[in-house]
Write a protein that holds these residues in place. Sequence first.
Motif, PDB file in Angstrom:
ATOM      1  N   LEU A 107      31.584 -15.107  28.238  1.00  0.00           N
ATOM      2  CA  LEU A 107      30.915 -13.828  27.968  1.00  0.00           C
ATOM      3  C   LEU A 107      29.887 -13.510  29.042  1.00  0.00           C
ATOM      4  N   GLU A 108      29.180 -14.550  29.494  1.00  0.00           N
ATOM      5  CA  GLU A 108      28.189 -14.334  30.551  1.00  0.00           C
ATOM      6  C   GLU A 108      28.862 -14.010  31.884  1.00  0.00           C
ATOM      7  N   PRO A 142      21.183 -11.483  27.301  1.00  0.00           N
ATOM      8  CA  PRO A 142      21.138 -10.022  27.182  1.00  0.00           C
ATOM      9  C   PRO A 142      21.640  -9.600  25.795  1.00  0.00           C
ATOM     10  N   ASP A 143      21.134  -8.490  25.294  1.00  0.00           N
ATOM     11  CA  ASP A 143      21.490  -8.045  23.944  1.00  0.00           C
ATOM     12  C   ASP A 143      23.002  -7.954  23.755  1.00  0.00           C
ATOM     13  N   GLU A 144      23.701  -7.436  24.749  1.00  0.00           N
ATOM     14  CA  GLU A 144      25.144  -7.268  24.617  1.00  0.00           C
ATOM     15  C   GLU A 144      25.847  -8.616  24.516  1.00  0.00           C
ATOM     16  N   ALA A 167      27.791 -10.246  21.279  1.00  0.00           N
ATOM     17  CA  ALA A 167      29.184 -10.661  21.406  1.00  0.00           C
ATOM     18  C   ALA A 167      29.395 -12.081  20.882  1.00  0.00           C
ATOM     19  N   ILE A 168      28.493 -13.008  21.215  1.00  0.00           N
ATOM     20  CA  ILE A 168      28.674 -14.378  20.738  1.00  0.00           C
ATOM     21  C   ILE A 168      28.470 -14.437  19.233  1.00  0.00           C
ATOM     22  N   GLU A 169      27.568 -13.623  18.691  1.00  0.00           N
ATOM     23  CA  GLU A 169      27.402 -13.583  17.237  1.00  0.00           C
ATOM     24  C   GLU A 169      28.632 -12.969  16.569  1.00  0.00           C
ATOM     25  N   ASN A 219      19.883  -2.549  17.070  1.00  0.00           N
ATOM     26  CA  ASN A 219      20.122  -2.535  18.514  1.00  0.00           C
ATOM     27  C   ASN A 219      20.794  -1.236  18.953  1.00  0.00           C
ATOM     28  N   GLU A 220      21.771  -0.793  18.144  1.00  0.00           N
ATOM     29  CA  GLU A 220      22.476   0.435  18.506  1.00  0.00           C
ATOM     30  C   GLU A 220      21.544   1.641  18.433  1.00  0.00           C
ATOM     31  N   LEU A 221      20.688   1.676  17.396  1.00  0.00           N
ATOM     32  CA  LEU A 221      19.752   2.797  17.278  1.00  0.00           C
ATOM     33  C   LEU A 221      18.780   2.820  18.452  1.00  0.00           C
TER      34      LEU A 221
END
Length: 714
Positions: free
Chosen positions: A386-387, A515-517, A521-523, A672-674
């Motif tokens: 992912l990284e 990073p948040d993204e 993704a890992i979560e 996070n999206e908001l």
Amino acid sequence: MDDLRSLPPAEAAAERSPAWEAEVLPDESAKARKGRSRLRYLPRVLAGLLLGFFLLVGWLAVTAPLSKSLQPISPPQVTLLAADGTPIARNGAMVEAPVEIRKLPPHVIQAFLAIEDRRFYSHWGIDPRGMARAMWINMTTGRTEGGSTITQQLAKFTFLSSERSLGRKAREVLIAFWLEAWLTKDEILQRYLSNAYFGDNAYGLRAASLHYFHRQPEKLNLGQAAMLAGLMKAPSALAPTTHYDLAEKRMRAVLQAMVEARYLLAARAAAVPSPRLDVRTGSDLPTGTYFADWALPQARSFDPESYSKQTYTTTLDARLQAAARRAIGRAALGKAQVALVAMRPNGEVVAMVGGRDYADSPFNRATQALRQPGSTFKLFVYLAALEKGWKPTDRIENTPITAGSYRPENAGGRYSPTITLEGAFAQSSNVAAVRLFQKVGDRTVIDTARSLGIASPLPVGDPSVALGSASMTLLELTSAYAGIAGNRFPVAPTAFPAKSEGWFDGLLGRKRSLPDETHAAIEQLLRGVINRGTGHAARLRTANYGKTGTSQENRDALFVGYAGDLVVGVWVGNDDNSPLKGVYGGSVPARIWRDFMREALGERAVPASRGDPSGPIQPLDVPDLSNIPLGDVGNLQIDKGKAVVNVQVDGKPIDLRLDRNGLQINGNQVANELARGKEEGQRVLDRAGEVIRQGQEQLNDMQKKAQKQAKSGP
């Protein structure tokens, strides 16, 4: 004369010399030369002696530093408390502050000198007269009499072992001279009284005085002082708490010795009453537990040179520790062993179980056992990908590996042409993990594991590492998952309140975050394991994340995950590393994890009784209602009148709870999206509302079916 003139000078001189002179002078010359030769070696001998002296002083400075005689010879007592202040363990010797000779009553000092070393203030560390007397008594009476001085005794129990050998005795004498050369007599006696063993785990005169008589040594009366001085001969055998008659007899011997040393009149000695014990230091606390054994070295490091007993409050939560024990007690373990560790995302350990029974085996399988983590290690493989820019929706080949020497297989022989990363992680595809490991690079994966705090050896060039073949401790692995839970790593596990992160930690890069993204993704992958993968047995009503792991030949079974503010790792296996029968990461470990988390987070560990089974069927008593699939977006769980929808909105995990209090949203991704934009956040909420309506419609249909079934009877 003419003949002499014609001779060479040396021969002429010889002719002129008398005969006796010619015979004597050569001998005298040889003696002179021999004397001069001896004088030539004298500087070398002196230099050698001086070098030997300096080497001896250096050896003593290293092996017998004077500062060591100031330190307690046994670690002082430490009491560990749970987070709520409840005592949980007590370990170590009873040690108190050192005594000061000038503050002790004369009869206290005299009692020890009379029975142990009457010429203490006149000898230089050893007492030839005392040694000769002891040797004579030992040979003629059959009694054992010691000839060591107080200085020798201090050297022995401070610097040397208890072995009986001439070499140890020689070192004892050297160290005794060393102490006498650099310390005053009062300093030696003070250190001796502050460190000597008095039986009953009490070290030092102050600790013994408080233990046996509940008073400070400055207030000891004559009888009490004599009894304590008498303990020096055999502290355990003469301890008055268990052998009072022997201790009293020895006390009378001390008083008689004080009379012989002219410290005391015979009439006064005879009138001394036997002292009454006042012991108040009993304790029924265990000296060790799995958690206490792990926490104690950390506690000792806080004040390593302390004489006094210490009390420290740990992070252990008594309620959670009991919940861990109950969860393990309900598990079908057979003869297998088990370990569980629970911590906060900052590393504070709140519960720890290192085995089934500490009394049977104090070996801590949570902190000491090095076992293979199995597929729980795939966290690092997928995070590294992912990284590198991979996405959960990217696809990777999921066919059998037929090339190379290492050919892992998928459990159950389940293969497909390709599979998404999310699907591969959820189903724990071995072939996909190895291919991803090779694409990303082993060094990259190892660096990712290291950044999350994995310190155990990870071999380079071994593709089996991707499937968790490298051994590590459960505590180490759980700490790495804690770094993902809090998105701040590496996490150092601790038994005491964690230090807050300093400004320099962030500046110097000691800690880092994803990073948040990438974190989302890992979560998403960890959530998928529970919702649609091998970890479904660990499902909770609240959002939870985790990964199953089963090592080669089912030797180890694990589940590691987090929910709320708890990160928990569970391991099941055999101590002899033999295979488990019918146990894998998604079975017993996942169920132990779920049972513990249900109680820890306030959910019921055991469903409430449904009453008379012959009564009417309730609307929610329908089969398979605990997990209703909602197409490709998630599933619906219903428990005790509450509907929990686990959904994936644009690949983001969100949990929605619907009950009589309305709709509750549990999902970091919504926030996070908001934060990224009102319009995109609104789109996420609209999609979530649509999913809720679908779930509500299915729920209504099922309730209607149940009501119809109730009307027709059971």
